[in-house]
Design a protein around this motif. Structure first.
Motif, PDB file in Angstrom:
ATOM      1  N   VAL A 194       0.866  -1.231   0.148  1.00 15.22           N
ATOM      2  CA  VAL A 194       0.108  -0.005   0.061  1.00 15.22           C
ATOM      3  C   VAL A 194       0.817   1.335   0.020  1.00 15.22           C
ATOM      4  O   VAL A 194       1.852   1.442   0.948  1.00 15.22           O
ATOM      5  CB  VAL A 194      -0.694   0.080   1.257  1.00 15.22           C
ATOM      6  N   PHE A 236       0.498   5.112   0.408  1.00 20.22           N
ATOM      7  CA  PHE A 236      -0.271   6.085   1.237  1.00 20.22           C
ATOM      8  C   PHE A 236       0.301   7.290   0.743  1.00 20.22           C
ATOM      9  O   PHE A 236       1.608   7.624   0.864  1.00 20.22           O
ATOM     10  CB  PHE A 236      -0.352   5.987   2.838  1.00 20.22           C
ATOM     11  N   SER A 250      -4.571   6.371  -1.209  1.00 21.08           N
ATOM     12  CA  SER A 250      -3.800   5.187  -1.187  1.00 21.08           C
ATOM     13  C   SER A 250      -3.882   4.354  -2.310  1.00 21.08           C
ATOM     14  O   SER A 250      -5.167   4.458  -2.991  1.00 21.08           O
ATOM     15  CB  SER A 250      -4.013   4.110   0.044  1.00 21.08           C
TER      16      SER A 250
END
Length: 221
Positions: free
Chosen positions: A78, A80, A212
């Motif tokens: 992920v 962000f 994200s």
């Protein structure tokens, strides 16, 4: 024109994680395809990615964080990001890692395929490829291609997007402006791979806020 996005069924439970992951990759796989980054395995380490963001200009103080999300049901990366651009849209947040040596052998492939999903306020993202001799250069240019992700969960149903980025559509840019006399992309010279989101200073759109990008894998096709 931004790349066409194909919807892929996302994992919901442990049984479907395995079956969907396999079937999705098989459907879109060719004999030449090779996974460049597979974030669904324990081999991927988030510390190999470093932040490349606009943190010096006011108010262009954006931020990016890259992390491996690991649960009992699945694992993925992920990114962000927070975009705090200047009034004209100048600002970016991104991460970068070393390009695997095996990438050069795929120079004759069609392009890159990303299995991703977006959340939050940031719809526009891009892949950034940088030649080895440009890394750390004062007037560094890189090869970029933008793409969008669907942010409305009612439209995605929680599914992942398959984004295909042809190598022929990567163009050289320096600080957001195209370098028209730059040579075409050559994977044999590529030393770094990056992901980035941006404010849209030279685009016909602007974006800011937080978001994200979830990433299962990045492959050649």
């Amino acid at each position: 024109m931004l790349p066409k996005v194909i919807r892929a069924l996302g994992p919901l439970v442990l049984g479907s994680v395995l079956s969907v992951s396999c079937s999705t990759m098989e459907i879109h796989k060719t004999n030449k395809e090779m996974t460049l980054f597979d974030f669904t395995t324990d081999k991927q380490q988030n510390h190999l990615w470093r932040e490349i963001s606009d943190t010096v200009r006011e108010p262009g103080m954006s931020k990016a964080v890259f992390s491996i999300q690991k649960t009992r049901l699945f694992q993925r990366a992920v990114m962000f990001a927070m975009i705090n651009p200047q009034p004209n849209g100048a600002g970016f947040a991104g991460v970068q890692t070393e390009m695997p040596d095996t990438a050069a052998s795929h120079a004759q492939d069609t392009g890159l395929k990303l299995l991703v999903r977006g959340q939050g306020q940031l719809k526009y993202w891009k892949v950034v490829l940088t030649d080895t001799d440009q890394i750390g250069a004062m007037k560094q240019y890189s090869y970029e291609q933008k793409f969008t992700v669907e942010l409305d969960p009612k439209e995605t149903g929680g599914d992942m997007d398959i984004v295909e980025l042809p190598f022929s559509e990567f163009k050289a840019f320096f600080r957001g402006r195209e370098v028209e006399d730059a040579p075409p992309l050559d994977l044999a010279k590529t030393g770094a791979f990056g992901l980035q989101t941006f404010g849209g200073v030279y685009d016909n759109f602007k974006q800011k806020g937080t978001g994200s990008l979830e990433i299962d894998s990045i492959s050649f096709y």
